[in-house]
Scaffold this active site. Structure first.
Site, PDB file in Angstrom:
ATOM      1  N   MET A  97      45.340  20.291   8.580  1.00  0.00           N
ATOM      2  CA  MET A  97      45.401  19.287   7.538  1.00  0.00           C
ATOM      3  C   MET A  97      45.646  19.989   6.200  1.00  0.00           C
ATOM      4  O   MET A  97      44.779  20.694   5.707  1.00  0.00           O
ATOM      5  CB  MET A  97      44.087  18.503   7.495  1.00  0.00           C
ATOM      6  CG  MET A  97      43.939  17.658   6.283  1.00  0.00           C
ATOM      7  SD  MET A  97      42.358  16.807   6.014  1.00  0.00           S
ATOM      8  CE  MET A  97      41.381  17.099   7.422  1.00  0.00           C
ATOM      9  N   PRO A  98      46.822  19.827   5.608  1.00  0.00           N
ATOM     10  CA  PRO A  98      47.095  20.421   4.301  1.00  0.00           C
ATOM     11  C   PRO A  98      46.282  19.727   3.202  1.00  0.00           C
ATOM     12  O   PRO A  98      46.203  18.500   3.153  1.00  0.00           O
ATOM     13  CB  PRO A  98      48.585  20.180   4.086  1.00  0.00           C
ATOM     14  CG  PRO A  98      49.136  19.797   5.416  1.00  0.00           C
ATOM     15  CD  PRO A  98      48.009  19.208   6.181  1.00  0.00           C
ATOM     16  N   ILE A  99      45.687  20.538   2.342  1.00  0.00           N
ATOM     17  CA  ILE A  99      44.964  20.025   1.175  1.00  0.00           C
ATOM     18  C   ILE A  99      45.626  20.636  -0.052  1.00  0.00           C
ATOM     19  O   ILE A  99      45.654  21.848  -0.211  1.00  0.00           O
ATOM     20  CB  ILE A  99      43.472  20.396   1.224  1.00  0.00           C
ATOM     21  CG1 ILE A  99      42.833  19.836   2.495  1.00  0.00           C
ATOM     22  CG2 ILE A  99      42.761  19.889  -0.027  1.00  0.00           C
ATOM     23  CD1 ILE A  99      41.420  20.317   2.732  1.00  0.00           C
ATOM     24  N   ARG A 135      46.199  15.711   2.182  1.00  0.00           N
ATOM     25  CA  ARG A 135      45.196  15.342   1.168  1.00  0.00           C
ATOM     26  C   ARG A 135      45.644  15.902  -0.170  1.00  0.00           C
ATOM     27  O   ARG A 135      46.113  17.039  -0.250  1.00  0.00           O
ATOM     28  CB  ARG A 135      43.821  15.920   1.509  1.00  0.00           C
ATOM     29  CG  ARG A 135      43.302  15.567   2.903  1.00  0.00           C
ATOM     30  CD  ARG A 135      43.029  14.075   3.028  1.00  0.00           C
ATOM     31  NE  ARG A 135      42.341  13.754   4.255  1.00  0.00           N
ATOM     32  CZ  ARG A 135      42.922  13.279   5.339  1.00  0.00           C
ATOM     33  NH1 ARG A 135      44.226  13.086   5.362  1.00  0.00           N
ATOM     34  NH2 ARG A 135      42.230  12.984   6.419  1.00  0.00           N
TER      35      ARG A 135
END
EC number: 5.3.2.-
Length: 63
Positions: free
Chosen positions: A1-3, A40
């Protein structure tokens, strides 16, 4: 999940932030081949009095 964290001076409108979130989400999802729902975005808004450049605040420098 890239933040993704975005630091910027305060003062942008809610519409500008929504558009930026949408554009960055699309770019990251496409580039990393992940669903947009996994991206995100965190926006940190900085006061110009709380950001220093060369010994002066951004406010003092008229940024």
């Amino acid at each position: 999940m890239p933040i993704i964290e975005v630091n910027m001076f305060e003062g942008r409108t809610s519409q500008q932030k929504r558009e930026m979130i949408s554009a960055v989400t699309q770019a990251v999802a496409q580039t990393l081949d992940v669903p947009e729902t996994n991206v995100r975005i965190i926006i940190r808004e900085l006061s110009k009095d709380n950001f220093g450049i060369g010994g002066k605040t951004a406010f003092e420098l008229g940024r």
